[in-house]
Write a protein that holds these residues in place. Structure first.
Motif, PDB file in Angstrom:
ATOM      1  N   ASN A  39       0.840  -1.182   0.000  1.00 40.53           N
ATOM      2  CA  ASN A  39       0.000   0.000   0.000  1.00 40.53           C
ATOM      3  C   ASN A  39       0.885   1.245   0.000  1.00 40.53           C
ATOM      4  OD1 ASN A  39      -1.923   1.992   0.429  1.00 40.53           O
ATOM      5  ND2 ASN A  39      -3.015   0.846   2.013  1.00 40.53           N
TER       6      ASN A  39
ATOM      7  N   SER B 232      -0.303   4.304  -0.606  1.00 44.29           N
ATOM      8  CA  SER B 232      -1.179   5.465  -0.458  1.00 44.29           C
ATOM      9  C   SER B 232      -0.585   6.455   0.531  1.00 44.29           C
ATOM     10  CB  SER B 232      -2.567   5.037   0.013  1.00 44.29           C
ATOM     11  OG  SER B 232      -3.156   4.121  -0.885  1.00 44.29           O
TER      12      SER B 232
ATOM     13  N   PRO C  55      -2.087   4.313   5.840  1.00 50.53           N
ATOM     14  CA  PRO C  55      -2.089   3.090   5.041  1.00 50.53           C
ATOM     15  C   PRO C  55      -1.254   1.995   5.684  1.00 50.53           C
ATOM     16  CG  PRO C  55      -0.661   4.745   4.051  1.00 50.53           C
ATOM     17  CD  PRO C  55      -1.359   5.422   5.184  1.00 50.53           C
ATOM     18  N   ASP C  56      -1.724   0.759   5.569  1.00 48.39           N
ATOM     19  CA  ASP C  56      -0.972  -0.404   6.027  1.00 48.39           C
ATOM     20  C   ASP C  56      -0.038  -0.820   4.899  1.00 48.39           C
ATOM     21  OD1 ASP C  56      -0.008  -2.906   6.768  1.00 48.39           O
ATOM     22  OD2 ASP C  56      -1.898  -3.551   7.647  1.00 48.39           O
TER      23      ASP C  56
ATOM     24  N   GLU D  97      -2.712  -4.009   0.560  1.00 46.40           N
ATOM     25  CA  GLU D  97      -2.794  -3.026  -0.521  1.00 46.40           C
ATOM     26  C   GLU D  97      -3.822  -1.928  -0.290  1.00 46.40           C
ATOM     27  OE1 GLU D  97      -3.307  -2.917  -5.409  1.00 46.40           O
ATOM     28  OE2 GLU D  97      -3.178  -4.812  -4.326  1.00 46.40           O
ATOM     29  N   ARG D  98      -4.987  -2.262   0.243  1.00 45.64           N
ATOM     30  CA  ARG D  98      -6.040  -1.251   0.427  1.00 45.64           C
ATOM     31  C   ARG D  98      -6.554  -1.279   1.866  1.00 45.64           C
ATOM     32  NH1 ARG D  98     -10.738  -1.914  -2.894  1.00 45.64           N
ATOM     33  NH2 ARG D  98     -11.080   0.330  -2.799  1.00 45.64           N
TER      34      ARG D  98
ATOM     35  N   TRP E 103      -6.346   0.314   5.888  1.00 42.83           N
ATOM     36  CA  TRP E 103      -6.107   1.596   6.542  1.00 42.83           C
ATOM     37  C   TRP E 103      -6.350   1.487   8.042  1.00 42.83           C
ATOM     38  CZ3 TRP E 103      -4.719   5.978   3.729  1.00 42.83           C
ATOM     39  CH2 TRP E 103      -4.806   5.854   2.336  1.00 42.83           C
TER      40      TRP E 103
ATOM     41  N   ASP F  58      -9.768  -3.145   5.893  1.00 42.63           N
ATOM     42  CA  ASP F  58      -9.186  -3.611   4.632  1.00 42.63           C
ATOM     43  C   ASP F  58     -10.305  -3.620   3.607  1.00 42.63           C
ATOM     44  OD1 ASP F  58      -8.160  -5.015   2.445  1.00 42.63           O
ATOM     45  OD2 ASP F  58      -6.884  -6.271   3.690  1.00 42.63           O
TER      46      ASP F  58
END
Length: 281
Positions: free
Chosen positions: A2, A4, A20-21, A25-26, A28, A41
């Motif tokens: 991730n 971001s 972001p983690d 990938e998505r 937070w 997630d």
């Protein structure tokens, strides 16, 4: 990975950060004034990072047969972790979420929107006021995860509040609340006494170290008008990646001790956590 960019914004109750983690990938992490509030997630809403969220999910999982839709009211919204979980594992559920921090709601709606057709409806309102407007006997599950800063507000700790919760539930409905306390457990004992004055059945889920008074931490209070399936709940909590104990019956009576129910006018918020109990960098 991730990559971001963190999002930082002042909201009604402090400074919110969406971090972001780097390993998902998505995914937070939401914090407010450094205290972790939610982890989401977006690609895997059934992934629950926080221990207390996993324990609340165990309660939900035991409430009905797998996949069966539920009518749920969530008091406290954060980043909508548990509503997203329920929508993923129990499609067709009808869920209302109540969050008093309108700035936080705006941030989450912008950055972490729920999918269309999720069955999740979000309301900007005071949790108790919204609960008291809920139709009697309309809920299967009532989840309370309301913190002002790091404390449970006083008006969500009383017999009058517990009675409003009881009215909203069906006969086999379940109330589950995320609380926080440490030895000598003055707040927890008062909550056990308060909900025992209204509900026929109680259980408590917590990490053994917290129950032994070794550290301040989260505890999940479970209450119902009907018997709670503590055997199944115990198995799920014991087998979790973060094992927890389920206390009920005589063990809870001993823990409650001489504590009495709390009523409006005499209520206080849960204790301030010790420095560093929940905060991150």
């Amino acid at each position: 990975m991730n990559d971001s960019i963190p999002v930082i914004r002042d909201v009604d109750q402090g400074t919110a950060r969406l971090l972001p983690d780097v390993d998902r990938e998505r995914a937070w992490l939401l914090t407010v004034d450094g205290a972790p509030q939610s982890y989401v997630d977006l690609d895997a809403p059934d992934h629950l990072e926080f221990e207390y969220a996993r324990r609340l999910a165990h309660v939900i999982d035991c409430a009905a047969s797998p996949g069966a839709p539920l009518d749920v009211l969530h008091l406290g919204g954060g980043a909508l972790t548990l509503p997203r979980y329920v929508a993923a594992v129990r499609p067709g559920s009808r869920q209302d979420v109540v969050e008093a921090d309108l700035g936080l709601l705006e941030l989450v709606a912008e950055q972490l929107p729920v999918p269309d057709g999720s069955g999740i409806t979000v309301h900007g309102a005071d949790a108790r006021s919204r609960l008291e407007q809920t139709a009697p006997g309309s809920l299967d599950i009532l989840i309370a995860d309301v913190f002002s800063g790091s404390r449970v507000p006083a008006h969500l700790t009383t017999v009058e509040y517990a009675k409003a919760a009881r009215r909203s539930l069906r006969d086999e409905g379940i109330y589950a609340a995320n609380l926080a306390d440490g030895a000598p457990f003055g707040f927890l004992r008062s909550q056990l006494a308060t909900f025992a004055a209204v509900f026929e059945e109680l259980a408590l889920i917590a990490e053994p170290a917290v129950l032994r008074g070794r550290r301040f931490g989260n505890l999940v209070l479970v209450a119902s008008p009907s018997p709670i399936d503590t055997a199944t709940l115990t198995r799920r909590c014991a087998a979790d990646a973060f094992p927890a104990r389920v206390e009920h019956g005589a063990a809870l009576d001993r823990l409650t001790g001489a504590a009495g129910p709390v009523r409006d006018g005499a209520a206080v918020a849960s204790p301030e956590p010790p420095d560093g109990a929940f905060s991150i960098g």
